[in-house]
Scaffold this motif. Structure first.
Motif, short mmCIF file in Angstrom:
data_model
loop_
_atom_site.label_atom_id
_atom_site.label_comp_id
_atom_site.label_asym_id
_atom_site.label_seq_id
_atom_site.Cartn_x
_atom_site.Cartn_y
_atom_site.Cartn_z
N GLU A 1 -30.40 81.20 29.11
CA GLU A 1 -29.09 81.05 29.71
C GLU A 1 -28.85 79.61 30.18
O GLU A 1 -27.78 79.04 30.00
CB GLU A 1 -28.95 82.02 30.89
CG GLU A 1 -28.85 83.47 30.48
CD GLU A 1 -28.76 84.38 31.69
OE1 GLU A 1 -28.74 83.87 32.83
OE2 GLU A 1 -28.70 85.61 31.49
N VAL B 1 -28.05 77.35 27.14
CA VAL B 1 -26.67 77.52 26.67
C VAL B 1 -25.70 76.80 27.60
O VAL B 1 -24.80 76.10 27.17
CB VAL B 1 -26.32 79.02 26.56
CG1 VAL B 1 -24.84 79.19 26.29
CG2 VAL B 1 -27.15 79.68 25.48
N GLU B 2 -25.90 76.96 28.91
CA GLU B 2 -25.03 76.31 29.89
C GLU B 2 -25.12 74.79 29.78
O GLU B 2 -24.12 74.09 29.84
CB GLU B 2 -25.41 76.75 31.31
CG GLU B 2 -25.00 78.18 31.63
CD GLU B 2 -25.48 78.60 33.00
OE1 GLU B 2 -26.00 77.74 33.74
OE2 GLU B 2 -25.33 79.79 33.33
N LYS B 3 -26.36 74.28 29.58
CA LYS B 3 -26.55 72.82 29.48
C LYS B 3 -25.86 72.27 28.25
O LYS B 3 -25.23 71.22 28.28
CB LYS B 3 -28.05 72.50 29.44
CG LYS B 3 -28.34 71.00 29.53
CD LYS B 3 -29.82 70.76 29.64
CE LYS B 3 -30.13 69.28 29.86
NZ LYS B 3 -29.46 68.38 28.95
N SER B 4 -25.95 73.01 27.12
CA SER B 4 -25.30 72.56 25.89
C SER B 4 -23.79 72.50 26.07
O SER B 4 -23.13 71.56 25.62
CB SER B 4 -25.64 73.51 24.73
OG SER B 4 -27.03 73.49 24.49
N SER B 5 -23.23 73.50 26.75
CA SER B 5 -21.80 73.52 27.02
C SER B 5 -21.40 72.35 27.92
O SER B 5 -20.37 71.70 27.70
CB SER B 5 -21.38 74.84 27.68
OG SER B 5 -21.66 75.92 26.83
N ASP B 6 -22.22 72.10 28.94
CA ASP B 6 -21.93 70.99 29.85
C ASP B 6 -21.98 69.65 29.12
O ASP B 6 -21.13 68.78 29.33
CB ASP B 6 -22.93 70.97 31.01
CG ASP B 6 -22.69 72.11 31.99
OD1 ASP B 6 -21.61 72.72 31.92
OD2 ASP B 6 -23.60 72.39 32.80
N ASP B 7 -22.97 69.48 28.24
CA ASP B 7 -23.11 68.24 27.46
C ASP B 7 -21.90 68.03 26.56
O ASP B 7 -21.36 66.93 26.47
CB ASP B 7 -24.38 68.26 26.62
CG ASP B 7 -25.63 68.05 27.46
OD1 ASP B 7 -25.48 67.66 28.65
OD2 ASP B 7 -26.74 68.27 26.95
N LEU B 8 -21.47 69.09 25.87
CA LEU B 8 -20.31 69.00 24.98
C LEU B 8 -19.06 68.63 25.76
O LEU B 8 -18.29 67.76 25.35
CB LEU B 8 -20.12 70.34 24.24
CG LEU B 8 -18.93 70.39 23.28
CD1 LEU B 8 -19.10 69.35 22.17
CD2 LEU B 8 -18.79 71.79 22.68
N PHE B 9 -18.86 69.29 26.90
CA PHE B 9 -17.70 68.98 27.73
C PHE B 9 -17.73 67.53 28.21
O PHE B 9 -16.72 66.83 28.19
CB PHE B 9 -17.67 69.93 28.94
CG PHE B 9 -16.54 69.62 29.89
CD1 PHE B 9 -15.23 70.00 29.61
CD2 PHE B 9 -16.79 68.92 31.07
CE1 PHE B 9 -14.20 69.70 30.48
CE2 PHE B 9 -15.75 68.61 31.95
CZ PHE B 9 -14.46 69.01 31.65
#
Length: 200
Positions: free
Chosen positions: A19, A22-30
């Motif tokens: 989890e 997934v959250e870190k990848s989303s934060d990086d993309l944002f």
């Protein structure tokens, strides 16, 4: 039928580590999308209000600049100074075919220009200019259409190309002195070709 064989296999549970990934990848993309958007907005604002890109068209600034050389031009708060390389608006003169022209400021408002073709010398306020940047000795390419004594009005500039023998510039009465309102800005940096990369 035995109830124990009637049960569906359980779905594997996502662990806390997965989890977090997934959250870190989303934060990086944002973060990167936000940074890219900000950079694009800043670039648009800079090139709208502060500067622009322009391409040299023709040989009139040889050997200082070459045909198709890409330049950064500073506009915000710019006031033309003697010796600057400037970019003039496409509508400066109809006979130039609607292209932005790049020239060197020889004199500004209130100054006097005298041209002596016999010695290839340009005088500003009676003082000869030291011009190591010109391509070759200057000859009179304009004849009766040209001027050899010019008093530059306030709010105007007198410009010439560094390639004096192949340049449409203020010596030609069709162009003459240029109102400062037609000056887009000062060319201060060469971007391309990479062999010319650097400040002017």
């Amino acid at each position: 039928m035995d109830p124990k064989y009637d049960q569906q296999p359980l779905e594997p549970q996502q662990g806390p580590q997965e989890e977090k990934t997934v959250e870190k990848s989303s934060d990086d993309l944002f973060y990167w999308l936000n940074a890219l958007t900000t950079a694009l907005v800043v670039l648009v604002l800079v090139f709208t209000f502060c500067g622009r890109l322009t391409r040299v068209d023709g040989p009139s600034m040889d050997n200082t600049l070459q045909h198709n050389e890409l330049l950064l031009v500073w506009s915000l708060g710019y006031k033309p100074q003697q010796g600057d390389i400037v970019v003039l608006n496409k509508t400066t003169a109809t006979h130039l075919g609607g292209v932005a022209i790049v020239k060197r400021v020889i004199a500004v408002g209130g100054q006097t220009v005298d041209i002596d073709y016999s010695t290839g010398t340009v005088y500003v306020d009676g003082e000869p200019l030291d011009e190591p940047y010109i391509k070759e000795p200057m000859v009179d390419i304009y004849g009766s259409r040209g001027s050899t004594h010019i008093e530059v009005p306030e709010g105007s500039i007198f410009v010439m190309g560094d390639n004096r023998n192949d340049s449409d510039d203020s010596r030609d009465n069709l162009l003459g002195t240029i109102d400062e309102d037609y000056v887009l800005g000062k060319a201060f940096f060469s971007i391309f070709p990479f062999s010319k990369f650097g400040s002017l």
